[in-house]
Every structure is written in C-alpha cells, then in structure tokens.
Design a protein around this motif. Sequence first.
Motif, PDB file in Angstrom:
ATOM      1  N   THR A 101       0.738  -1.207   0.037  1.00 22.76           N
ATOM      2  CA  THR A 101      -0.024   0.031   0.149  1.00 22.76           C
ATOM      3  C   THR A 101       0.839   1.145  -0.166  1.00 22.76           C
ATOM      4  O   THR A 101       0.337   2.341  -0.135  1.00 22.76           O
ATOM      5  CB  THR A 101      -1.013   0.159   1.326  1.00 22.76           C
ATOM      6  OG1 THR A 101      -0.224  -0.039   2.243  1.00 22.76           O
ATOM      7  CG2 THR A 101      -1.870  -1.045   1.141  1.00 22.76           C
ATOM      8  N   GLU A 102       2.187   1.176   0.284  1.00 23.09           N
ATOM      9  CA  GLU A 102       3.072   2.180   0.121  1.00 23.09           C
ATOM     10  C   GLU A 102       4.307   1.603  -0.565  1.00 23.09           C
ATOM     11  O   GLU A 102       4.689   0.540  -0.111  1.00 23.09           O
ATOM     12  CB  GLU A 102       3.219   3.060   1.354  1.00 23.09           C
ATOM     13  CG  GLU A 102       4.027   2.508   2.344  1.00 23.09           C
ATOM     14  CD  GLU A 102       4.724   3.310   3.448  1.00 23.09           C
ATOM     15  OE1 GLU A 102       5.552   3.194   4.236  1.00 23.09           O
ATOM     16  OE2 GLU A 102       3.737   4.179   4.005  1.00 23.09           O
ATOM     17  N   ARG A 103       4.962   2.510  -1.296  1.00 21.92           N
ATOM     18  CA  ARG A 103       6.224   1.996  -1.987  1.00 21.92           C
ATOM     19  C   ARG A 103       7.404   2.558  -0.774  1.00 21.92           C
ATOM     20  O   ARG A 103       8.243   3.062  -1.471  1.00 21.92           O
ATOM     21  CB  ARG A 103       6.521   2.473  -3.271  1.00 21.92           C
ATOM     22  CG  ARG A 103       7.527   1.568  -4.105  1.00 21.92           C
ATOM     23  CD  ARG A 103       7.880   2.231  -5.455  1.00 21.92           C
ATOM     24  NE  ARG A 103       6.694   2.621  -6.151  1.00 21.92           N
ATOM     25  CZ  ARG A 103       6.530   3.191  -7.413  1.00 21.92           C
ATOM     26  NH1 ARG A 103       7.674   3.908  -7.924  1.00 21.92           N
ATOM     27  NH2 ARG A 103       5.544   3.187  -8.102  1.00 21.92           N
ATOM     28  N   GLY A 104       7.539   1.748   0.267  1.00 15.85           N
ATOM     29  CA  GLY A 104       8.186   2.044   1.371  1.00 15.85           C
ATOM     30  C   GLY A 104       9.535   1.196   1.201  1.00 15.85           C
ATOM     31  O   GLY A 104       9.439  -0.025   0.804  1.00 15.85           O
ATOM     32  N   ASP A 105      10.575   1.713   1.735  1.00 14.72           N
ATOM     33  CA  ASP A 105      11.870   0.711   1.948  1.00 14.72           C
ATOM     34  C   ASP A 105      11.660  -0.370   2.597  1.00 14.72           C
ATOM     35  O   ASP A 105      11.893  -1.531   2.464  1.00 14.72           O
ATOM     36  CB  ASP A 105      12.992   1.555   1.919  1.00 14.72           C
ATOM     37  CG  ASP A 105      13.184   2.810   0.714  1.00 14.72           C
ATOM     38  OD1 ASP A 105      13.006   2.553  -0.334  1.00 14.72           O
ATOM     39  OD2 ASP A 105      13.711   3.651   1.455  1.00 14.72           O
ATOM     40  N   THR A 106      11.476   0.035   4.117  1.00 17.22           N
ATOM     41  CA  THR A 106      11.409  -1.206   4.874  1.00 17.22           C
ATOM     42  C   THR A 106      10.424  -2.036   4.686  1.00 17.22           C
ATOM     43  O   THR A 106      10.307  -3.138   5.331  1.00 17.22           O
ATOM     44  CB  THR A 106      11.433  -0.522   6.435  1.00 17.22           C
ATOM     45  OG1 THR A 106      10.310   0.456   6.544  1.00 17.22           O
ATOM     46  CG2 THR A 106      12.627   0.147   6.830  1.00 17.22           C
TER      47      THR A 106
END
Length: 509
Positions: free
Chosen positions: A235-240
């Motif tokens: 739902t988010e293109r986050g690194d972690t």
Amino acid sequence: MADDYLERIGKLIRDARQHRGWTQSQLAEALGTSQSAVNRIERGNQNISLEMIARIGEALDSEIVSLGYAGPMHLRVVGGRRLSGAIDVKTSKNACVALLCASLLNEGRTVLRRVARIEEVYRLLEVLSSIGVRTRWINDGVDLEIVPPAELNLAAIDADAARRTRSIIMFLGPLLHRVDAFKLPYAGGCDLGTRTIEPHMIALRRFGLDIAATEGQYHARVDRAVSPDRPIVLTERGDTVTENALLAAARHDGTTVIRNASSNYMVQDLCFFLEALGVKVDGIGTTTLTVHGVPTIDVDVDYSPSEDPVEAMSLVAAAVVTESQLTVRRVPIEFLEIELAVLEEMGLDHDRTPEYFADNGRTRLVDLTVRPSKLEAPIDKIHPMPFPGLNIDNVPFFAAIAAVAQGKTLIHDWVYDNRAIYLTDLNRLGGRLQLLDPHRVLVEGPTRWRAAEMMCPPALRPAVVVLLAMMAAEGTSVLRNVYVINRGYEELAERLNSVGAQIETFRDI
C-alpha cells in the motif's frame, strides 16, 4: 552536585524538551511529576538523580546522559574553512541494518564486509546478542561475523536497545518463519512524526502473521496454514515495507510476487544478499519483485554491502556549502543521478570518472569532484519521490544548498510529518527559511552564515544539515548532543577533519 552542573543539566533538558516540541506540563505528565518541578529542574534549582535524568532522556528520546562515559557527545565547529582533497563514501547504513535483520534467515555463518560502525548498527547488535546470536568484529574490526543459535531466546530481548531503533520492525519478516508466537518492543529511531506500521502488517498478514499492539510491545502470532495465494500489493512503496515483505518471502516455500515494491539502494542490496543465500529474486531494480523462496537456509555466506548514496550526498553538500573543491570517491551514481541533474541545473561545476563496480559486483560507482560554483535557485520545487526519483533522505541537504544559491527555493518534504520544521534550525545560523506548513519550507539565499550554539535536531538528516552550515559559518559553533548523527554516520567529524574541517568532539557532564 555543584550548582553549575545543575544549571547545565537543566539547560540540556530544556533544549531537548523544546526540540521535542513539548511544554513543561507535557514533560511533567510523562514523568509523573508537576510542571513546577520540571521548571525548577530546567532552571538548575532542584537536585536531580541519575535515575531521573535517565527517565527524562527516555521521555524526550534524547541522550541527556549515558552510563559508561562522562556524558553526551557534543561538537565544537570552527567554521569558514575550505575543504580539499578526497574522501571515501562508507557502506550504506540502511543496507547494513537490513542485512543484519536478514541474517536471522540464515542458520549458517554470515560475514558482512566493511559494516558501518554506527549507533544504529550497535543497537541491532545488542538486540541480536541478547537473543542468542553470536556476533563479533573480525579482520581488525572491519568486517562482522554473525552466527545464530539453534534456537533464539526472544524472551531475553534487550528492549531498551530495540526501542532505540526503528529497524527492529524488520525482525518481523524473518522471525515469522522461526517461531509461532513472539513479542517485540515498539520500534523507535528518529523523531519524524507518526509513522504507521500498518503497511508492514498488510504485507505480512499474507504470510499468516497477526499482530496485536499492547503495553509497548507487538504481540505476534503466526498461522502456518496461511500463505500468499496472489501477488502482494504494497500500500506504500516504502523501503522497510518492501524489505519486510522480501524477508518473509525468502523462506516461504513457493513463489511470491511483490508489487509496488521499492527499488531503492538498500532494497537492491538486500536482494543481492538473498541471492547469495540461495533465494532467487527476479525483477531487482523494478517495482515488481518475484521471490522464489526456500524453506531452509543454512549456508556460510560472505557479502559486501555497497556504498551509501545519502552519505555521498552529505559530502557533496559539505563541499557546496563551504565553497570547496572536494573529490568524493565511491559514489553510487545510480542513486544520485536525479540529485546531480538538479544541481547541474542550479549551476554546479563538477565532473565524474568512468563507472566501476562496488565490491558486491552489482552497484555502479564513480568518483565525483565538486568545485566552487555560483548557484541559482531551481525553477521547480525540490520534492522527493520513490526511486528513481530524488531520494527522500537527500531532501534536507537541499535546504543548506538552496541557502547558498541566489534566489528562492521551495522545498516540499511531503513524506514526514515534521522534518521540514527542523530545517528552520538553520535560521539560528543566519539562514532565511520560512516554514509555510509542516511539509513546506521556502529558502532564500545567498546566506551569510553566522556561528551559534544549539541543540542537535532529533532527526538524522536535519542534524547533519545543521553541522554543514556550522562548517560554513565564520567563528566557533557548538552542536550539542549529537547521538542522532552517530546513529547514521561513522566518525563523520574525524573524516571531515581529514579534508580540512575543524571539528572537535567533547563532553561536559
């Protein structure tokens, strides 16, 4: 305790409270005391025990005093000096912490080369050691050896160390394959506003992980009957978030497709490491990753994480702000191309060598020479985007760079709730930054920097930005309580001194 020490401690507590954005009443409530008591402490009019100092430090997420040495570390900066020569970029902080978490996947021996010796790494090593993982520095303290036990002792986890690093969240992916139920302390780290873990939970539920958050801990249970039956869409293109999904998929017996994945530098390094463990990953460098997991990983692996593009940007910014000619070596160019394109449009004079490979054999490096330049404010605003856009962690450095450029620059730091606010600390050093809202700041240059004494912002990158401005300011500045810088940079002051800076570390209590 002498009155002058009480006054100095009180001033440190007051500055830390103000940087946290708290009133005296809010701190009093957190400590279970009165506002008048906090007022007396901050004015140096009340005796205070080490236990109370530790409680205040924990409440404010600020290292007021630490056991084992004389007190928190500060920096004394003699500014106005030009840098010269060459400086190497260290290995990636964010890759190293991801690989430490990933080592929990492996039942064999893991050796990581040239690991960043920073506080964030030390906190994770303390956590790993507490649960039975044997870690030791080898090869004159350059490399790190990690050997897991047959069974992890999660009941003995070092909660204090865990709470001081947000990276602990990446234990969830590996641990769900090793134990059916476990508890982890809440994740900590930089003070950058509310950062929900819900995107992590959405991804990890597909592997049967269920989390209940109570009493300062994540209570995790794993349903082995659950496994991904369709692609996981983050739902988010986050690194972690991407890393946690990768870590969960690595020992899932089957093929997992992860969409809207980050393709940033630390994610790529993690993918390369997983391949060294025998896990095939298709689509590295794209937003769709296909992971061919293996249920058991028991190999002796030797891996070299690549260099840190954010540290490289820090060093480039140091040269720009101090109007210096400096060669920054081992720059991971793939992850700085947008930043350099923006700087070129602003008028930066620089050149670069032909590309060569990092020790991992995959990441492309160059040596970059920056020269004094007459910069103009960019026409467009500075704003981050997921890779291959301008790196989120590099946005703060453009505040210092824009401050030495002619004209007005709009910086829109939309990712974090309050990081832009910390950039206005540059006004204490002569900057002209106007906060438009919690995410946008207008920077007007050029700046005539002036020396100042101030508390270190509680967020890593803004803290380094303040240090860079102090290096440009004529006179002597003091930056107090720089633990947050040590979280992400190895011997930064000493390395900057090697190319002409004059920065002294000291402690006062």
